[in-house]
Design an enzyme around this catalytic site. Structure first.
Site, mmCIF file in Angstrom:
data_model
loop_
_atom_site.group_PDB
_atom_site.id
_atom_site.type_symbol
_atom_site.label_atom_id
_atom_site.label_comp_id
_atom_site.label_asym_id
_atom_site.label_seq_id
_atom_site.Cartn_x
_atom_site.Cartn_y
_atom_site.Cartn_z
ATOM 1 N N ARG A 163 0.845 -1.201 0.000
ATOM 2 C CA ARG A 163 0.000 0.000 0.000
ATOM 3 C C ARG A 163 0.878 1.249 0.000
ATOM 4 O O ARG A 163 0.548 2.250 -0.638
ATOM 5 C CB ARG A 163 -0.982 0.005 1.177
ATOM 6 C CG ARG A 163 -0.348 -0.003 2.535
ATOM 7 C CD ARG A 163 -1.362 0.295 3.634
ATOM 8 N NE ARG A 163 -2.463 -0.619 3.702
ATOM 9 C CZ ARG A 163 -2.460 -1.780 4.352
ATOM 10 N NH1 ARG A 163 -1.355 -2.190 4.950
ATOM 11 N NH2 ARG A 163 -3.519 -2.533 4.406
ATOM 12 N N ASP A 185 8.311 -6.642 -7.785
ATOM 13 C CA ASP A 185 7.426 -7.318 -6.841
ATOM 14 C C ASP A 185 6.999 -8.627 -7.496
ATOM 15 O O ASP A 185 6.407 -8.601 -8.577
ATOM 16 C CB ASP A 185 6.203 -6.458 -6.515
ATOM 17 C CG ASP A 185 5.363 -7.034 -5.389
ATOM 18 O OD1 ASP A 185 5.046 -8.239 -5.435
ATOM 19 O OD2 ASP A 185 5.022 -6.291 -4.458
ATOM 20 N N ALA A 245 10.637 0.879 5.301
ATOM 21 C CA ALA A 245 9.864 -0.353 5.462
ATOM 22 C C ALA A 245 10.312 -1.111 6.710
ATOM 23 O O ALA A 245 9.832 -0.848 7.811
ATOM 24 C CB ALA A 245 9.987 -1.211 4.209
ATOM 25 N N ARG A 246 11.252 -2.020 6.550
ATOM 26 C CA ARG A 246 11.798 -2.795 7.656
ATOM 27 C C ARG A 246 13.304 -2.887 7.495
ATOM 28 O O ARG A 246 13.805 -3.154 6.392
ATOM 29 C CB ARG A 246 11.174 -4.197 7.707
ATOM 30 C CG ARG A 246 9.687 -4.208 8.067
ATOM 31 C CD ARG A 246 9.460 -3.826 9.519
ATOM 32 N NE ARG A 246 8.048 -3.881 9.903
ATOM 33 C CZ ARG A 246 7.225 -2.838 9.905
ATOM 34 N NH1 ARG A 246 7.680 -1.651 9.521
ATOM 35 N NH2 ARG A 246 5.965 -2.965 10.285
ATOM 36 N N GLU A 274 17.453 -2.262 15.400
ATOM 37 C CA GLU A 274 16.764 -0.995 15.643
ATOM 38 C C GLU A 274 16.514 -0.837 17.132
ATOM 39 O O GLU A 274 15.828 -1.684 17.717
ATOM 40 C CB GLU A 274 15.449 -0.963 14.872
ATOM 41 C CG GLU A 274 14.762 0.389 14.876
ATOM 42 C CD GLU A 274 13.532 0.426 14.004
ATOM 43 O OE1 GLU A 274 13.641 0.815 12.838
ATOM 44 O OE2 GLU A 274 12.457 0.028 14.512
ATOM 45 N N HIS A 293 12.506 5.959 13.230
ATOM 46 C CA HIS A 293 11.239 5.314 12.877
ATOM 47 C C HIS A 293 10.076 6.300 13.000
ATOM 48 O O HIS A 293 9.093 6.052 13.708
ATOM 49 C CB HIS A 293 10.999 4.091 13.761
ATOM 50 C CG HIS A 293 10.171 3.025 13.096
ATOM 51 N ND1 HIS A 293 10.461 1.686 13.185
ATOM 52 C CD2 HIS A 293 9.073 3.102 12.320
ATOM 53 C CE1 HIS A 293 9.576 0.984 12.514
ATOM 54 N NE2 HIS A 293 8.716 1.830 11.966
ATOM 55 N N GLY A 296 5.864 6.868 9.961
ATOM 56 C CA GLY A 296 4.449 6.662 10.229
ATOM 57 C C GLY A 296 3.846 7.806 11.016
ATOM 58 O O GLY A 296 4.512 8.796 11.335
ATOM 59 N N ALA A 297 2.571 7.675 11.360
ATOM 60 C CA ALA A 297 1.841 8.734 12.050
ATOM 61 C C ALA A 297 2.568 9.159 13.325
ATOM 62 O O ALA A 297 2.955 8.325 14.141
ATOM 63 C CB ALA A 297 0.431 8.264 12.384
#
Length: 335
Positions: A163, A185, A245-246, A274, A293, A296-297
């Protein structure tokens, strides 16, 4: 509004330090119009805990810091029917017992995607201007105009049509920079890639052709160490790696060598391990930016996650499908 006895009981369990940001008073009032909302954990609590009302709960709103839903935990919640996770991934939250009980699970990952996409697009803008290289040279004199870099016509490679990956592709397509977009992908066909505005290629070709490589794949056994020394070595001199991502998708040692040589720039919002240990070279190299990190929100944005979870409760109570539904089968392929 006074709660009625026939209203389902909802329990909210997340780190008390963020609970008021994720579910402020107005969202709790909205919940109370549909459900009986159990009191949340005290702010002074050192961590998220399950209140006594969990035994009566039909719906759990979880968030960062919610303990894992193990068989023992679920044994104390015999009426639980749905979990609305006001955060992204549920991999660390759900156990097999959740699926075996037939409990519905929803994630606010779609709400969390917007900030990650915006953050990544900002990093790509910086990357195409070779920002870290320019900043490292600042005290040695400003670069001549002919030695500067811009975004127009640059090739950006997207690793993973998640996404987030799809959102980044959409943002780059809307840009007037005329980016050439590559996508790798294994689950995407050539036709689907074209609909996303990209050319589907294998990872090695993507690395060879991209000025900027941005990682958006989930962490799976087959993606662990995906960008290893061989793949990183294919990225052209002066190329940039972005990872929101990771961390374990990228070989940390190999990336450290490439960045220490000055050949590559890197923007890393996630790392492996991490966090990185104090004194790690990636924290001090001039062409590397490591952030804690934060894609994100964050801060004021986390209320988006609460709004999403509350809307899912509304849908559940009225019998509508959950927009953020997560299944056992899909979870193994999600971030």
């Amino acid at each position: 509004m006074t709660a009625r006895p026939d209203m389902p009981v909802v329990v909210c369990v997340m780190d008390p330090a963020i609970a008021d940001q994720v579910l402020p008073a107005e969202l709790r009032e909205r919940l109370s119009a549909r459900v009986r909302l159990a009191p949340g954990p005290e702010r002074s609590a050192p961590r998220a805990v399950f209140p006594a009302e969990f035994a009566e709960a039909e719906i759990l709103i979880s968030g960062w810091g919610c303990p894992r839903l193990t068989p023992d935990v679920l044994a104390g919640a015999p009426r639980l029917r749905a979990v609305m996770h006001a955060a992204g991934t549920v991999k660390s939250l759900v156990s097999d017992a959740v699926w075996e009980r037939g409990i519905a699970v929803s994630s606010a990952a779609d709400a969390n995607a917007g900030p990650v996409i915006a953050y990544t697009l900002a990093l790509i803008t910086l990357a195409t201007r070779r920002t870290l290289t320019m900043a490292a040279r600042y005290e040695d004199g400003w670069p001549a105009f002919g030695g500067r870099s811009g975004a127009d016509g640059s090739t950006v490679g997207i690793v993973g049509a998640s996404r987030i990956g799809r959102g980044v592709l959409a943002g780059l397509r809307r840009s007037d920079a005329g980016h050439r977009l590559l996508l790798t992908d294994p689950c995407v066909t050539d036709d689907e890639a074209r609909r996303l505005g990209a050319e589907r290629v294998e990872l090695a070709e993507l690395c060879r052709r991209s000025a900027v490589v941005s990682v958006h794949a989930p962490l799976l056994p087959e993606t662990t160490g995906l960008l290893d020394a061989a793949m990183l070595g294919l990225i052209p001199d002066g190329g940039v790696l972005i990872n929101t991502a990771r961390g374990a998708i990228v070989d940390t040692d190999a990336l450290t060598r490439e960045c220490a040589s000055g050949r590559l720039e890197a923007y890393l919002d996630v790392t492996d391990p991490e966090p990185l240990p104090p004194g790690h070279p990636l924290l001090t190299l001039p062409k590397v930016l490591v952030t804690p990190h934060i894609a994100g929100a964050q801060g004021s944005e986390v209320q988006r996650l609460g709004r999403y979870a509350v809307a899912e409760v509304d849908r559940w109570v009225t019998g509508e499908p959950l927009l953020g539904a997560v299944t056992r089968e899909a979870l193994s392929h999600l971030a």
